[in-house]
Each structure stands twice: as structure tokens, then as C-alpha cells.
Design a protein around this motif. Structure first.
Motif: not given
Length: 438
Positions: A139, A365-366, A369, A410, A414
Motif C-alpha cells: 500500500s 472485500r478489499d 485490490q 490482503f 482480512l
């Protein structure tokens, strides 16, 4: 004792990404700027990959990269001439390995294929190195990308404020026509692939004002660049970024995917009509595609060798389509790859699309991404009518965005957030999800 993990690898790879956006905007072969980027990417990746890391790379992606590299290497390996009989025209048998021998190369221009091999190795090495970084480091590479985009945007703004057509000659080994790029469409591509990340920063990093200003500037630059198709893509990717990144449920994700497909088809048609009809209705992308397909039909088992489009394409040109201006690319990346790599290259492209869209179910959900997936998707759409990945700047950007999509960290992060932790509450054992209050 300082137990803080090292950050040198993040800065090293971030610098490579930034430099590639500054000097990697050329499309011609043999540019020393591209060679410098390739050397920097390979050496930096070697330094990162030599360190131990807890990050694992997806096996399906690794196998795709292995086969892609092996395919390019095979094209520069001498093979018996008898293998090519009936496979391709006599004019495209390629140079003999040694004079008066019966060995030939698949590639009709070994030097150009070696250039493509180094180009591929640099992008692959950078991709694998980013996969080895920790999630927070991946990131943290975004600011390097943003600074590169800002530098291109400032250069473009200065150019467009001075005149409608400002070409900078002598600063780099190619003529700069838009931003720091030789091609205005590739400059526009960098702008619109940045939009999902700007939206991400505005919605999920608490920089709503800065994100809104950045988004406005990107759209204005797309308008100033004069690429009407770029404006259409910019608007489409802006709408999709806002909606797609905000989608949480599976149903909404499916709806957005359907909208994405519909807008993609519309964008392709708009781009093709605008660029082909406005530039030249008789000598445009449609004619390039038809001629390239003729070449694919006669070379489908092996292709003519990566990097050899310019050498092989004229053989299939119609006599009334030969002009002073020559065709340097098919303006369709997929057709050009199929022409240069044959059936094996087509199989690898299909494999990549399968792996990419399989990853969509895992990354929904990210938000980072999902932003990377949008950018990659629109860059792939752009490749239907142009050749953006033939510039080192966009190739390294493409490698970085794919690393975000396929990075396993990632999903692991999560999963950790959703794990149940044990909390002692008034003497009782209570299990609650991480991030919630008992």
C-alpha cells in the motif's frame, strides 16, 4: 533494541516505479531509458527476493510466468529447419543459426525477441518482488505511483497551457508529445488507470477533499489531452470506481460486474469509432486488424517471434494500403501477441484472464485490490485498440497493480480481522470478532 522491520525494500521498489513513470513513456525499441529501467527493476527485485519473507506467491500465477518466459526463450533457440516446413511462409523462416546449416529460429528477428525477453523479465521480477512485500508496504508504494502521475500531469498541464501541440525534443531519447509520454493515448491511459486509486484514497483513507481535487484534475487533463475516447473511459472508470469500491454485498458486486461489462463494450465501440473514423476511415485500426489476422492464419503454430511485428506485417499488407507512413503496431495488443507468439501465446492469454477473473471473487472485500482490478481491467480494454503495455511506464504500473490483486497478504489480513479472540470480561470468557467491543 529496535525490532521495527526494515523498509529499504519498499523505498527501492517505489523508486523503480517512480523512475519508470518519469522516463519510461517511449514506445520505440532500443531506448536507453527502457534499458535503464529494466536493469534497475531486475537488480532491485534480486535484492528483495534474496531476503527471507513470509509472503507466498500464487502457484497458478507463477506457472503462467514460467510458461511465458519459456515461450520467449524457445523463440531464440535454434531448431531444425525441417520443423518449419508448411508451418510458415518461406520469407519468414528466419535467419540461419550458422550459415549453411539446417537450423533456424522461430523468431525472424532474434535481436528484437531478446529485447522483449529482457522487457518481460524486468516486469516479472518487479511483480514478484512486490508480492514479497508486506501488505502495508504494498500500500505504501502508492505514493510513489501518485508522485509519478503528478509529474506527468504537471508536464501535460504546462504543455497544454502553452499550445495545442507542444513536442519536447532532446530531453529523452524519444519525442515527448503528452505529459512525459511519446503517445497521447498512453498518457491518457496513465491518467485513467490512476482514477480508481484516487477514489480509493478519497473514500477509504479519509482524504475526500484531496481525492475530489485529484479526480477533477485527472478528468480535466484527459479533456485537455484531446483524446475523446480517453474522456469517455475516464468518466466510465470514475463512475465504476465510486460504485464498485462502495459495493459490499455479493449481489451488489454481481450488479457492478454486469455494469462493468456493458460499459466496457460501449467504451470499446466508442474508442474504435472515434479513433479509427477520425484519423483515417480507410487506413485505420480495422485494416490493421484484418491484415494482422491474415498473418496469424499463416503463422499460428509458432508466431513470428516477439518484437517482430514491424518486420512481418508488411508481407501481408495489401498493395493499395502501402503508404509513406508505415504500421508499427497492430493497435490491438491481443492480435499482435497472437501474431508474434502463435497458439501458445493465445493459450497463455486465456490462462491469465481465467486467473484474473477468478481472483475477483477473492478480492471483493478489499478496496485497494478492487481499485487495482478496475485499473487492470480498463488497461486491458484499452489494449484492444492500442498498445499501452509496450511502454515501460505502463508495463511497470501493470505489474504493480497485478501484484496488488494477487498478493495473498490482503486475504490473510482480512482473515485475522475476522478471527475470534478471547477476552476476559468480568471473570467470564467471551469470544468476539476482532475490532468489535464486548
Amino acid at each position: 533494541m529496535n525490532d521495527r522491520p526494515s523498509e529499504w525494500d519498499k523505498y527501492l521498489l517505489g523508486s523503480v516505479l517512480f523512475v519508470s513513470l518519469l522516463i519510461g513513456g517511449g514506445t520505440a525499441g532500443g531506448l536507453y531509458t527502457d534499458s535503464a529501467i529494466e536493469v534497475a527493476a531486475i537488480l532491485s527485485a534480486a535484492a528483495v527476493l534474496s531476503q527471507t519473507s513470509g509472503q507466498r506467491s500464487p502457484h497458478s500465477v507463477l506457472w503462467l510466468l514460467v510458461f511465458a518466459t519459456a515461450l520467449v526463450i524457445l523463440q531464440i533457440v535454434p531448431l531444425p529447419k525441417a520443423m518449419f516446413r508448411g508451418v510458415r511462409p518461406e520469407l519468414l523462416l528466419g535467419d540461419p543459426w550458422i550459415r549453411e546449416t539446417q537450423f533456424r529460429f522461430i523468431s525472424v528477428g532474434v535481436g528484437r525477441t531478446i529485447e522483449c525477453l529482457l522487457y518481460l523479465l524486468a516486469a516479472v521480477a518487479f511483480f514478484l518482488a512486490v508480492l514479497r512485500l508486506r501488505v502495508e508496504q504494498v500500500s505504501a508504494l502508492l505514493p510513489f505511483f501518485f508522485i509519478g502521475v503528478i509529474c506527468n500531469g504537471l508536464a501535460g498541464a504546462i504543455q497544454y497551457s502553452l499550445s495545442d501541440n507542444v513536442a519536447i525534443v532532446g530531453l529523452l531519447p524519444f519525442t515527448i508529445n503528452a505529459g512525459l509520454f511519446a503517445n497521447v493515448n498512453h498518457f491518457s491511459a496513465l491518467l485513467f488507470v490512476s482514477i480508481p486509486f484516487v477514489v480509493y484514497y478519497g473514500l477509504f483513507r479519509g482524504h475526500l477533499v484531496a481525492g475530489s481535487v485529484g479526480l477533477t484534475m485527472l478528468l480535466l487533463l484527459l479533456l485537455a489531452a484531446g483524446s475523446r475516447a480517453g474522456v469517455l473511459i475516464g468518466l466510465a472508470i470514475t463512475v465504476l470506481s465510486i460504485v464498485f469500491l462502495s459495493a459490499r454485498s455479493r449481489a451488489s458486486g454481481l450488479s457492478i460486474l454486469l455494469i462493468f461489462v456493458a460499459l466496457s463494450v460501449y467504451t470499446i465501440g466508442a474508442w474504435t469509432k472515434i479513433d479509427a473514423d477520425v484519423i483515417d476511415p480507410g487506413f485505420g485500426r480495422g485494416e490493421f486488424a484484418r491484415t494482422t489476422i491474415d498473418g496469424i492464419k499463416e503463422n499460428w503454430p509458432t508466431g513470428v517471434g516477439f518484437g517482430n511485428f514491424q518486420r512481418a506485417y508488411p508481407i501481408y499488407e495489401k498493395r493499395n494500403m502501402i503508404f509513406r507512413q508505415y504500421v508499427n503496431h497492430a493497435h490491438n495488443e491481443y492480435l499482435e501477441i497472437a501474431f508474434e507468439g502463435g497458439v501458445p501465446a493465445i493459450v497463455l492469454m486465456i490462462g491469465y484472464f481465467v486467473v484474473l477473473f477468478t481472483a475477483l471473487a477473492k478480492i471483493r472485500r478489499d478496496p485497494l485490490q478492487k481499485a487495482a482490478f478496475l485499473s487492470v481491467s480498463f488497461l486491458l480494454i484499452h489494449s484492444l485498440v492500442d498498445y499501452p503495455l509496450r511502454t515501460a511506464a505502463l508495463a511497470m504500473t501493470f505489474a504493480y497493480m497485478n501484484a496488488i490483486i494477487f498478493h495473498k497478504g490482503f486475504a490473510e489480513r482480512l482473515a485475522q480481522k475476522n478471527e475470534l479472540i478471547e477476552i476476559d470480561h468480568n471473570g467470564d470468557k467471551l469470544f468476539v470478532p476482532v475490532g468489535t467491543s464486548p
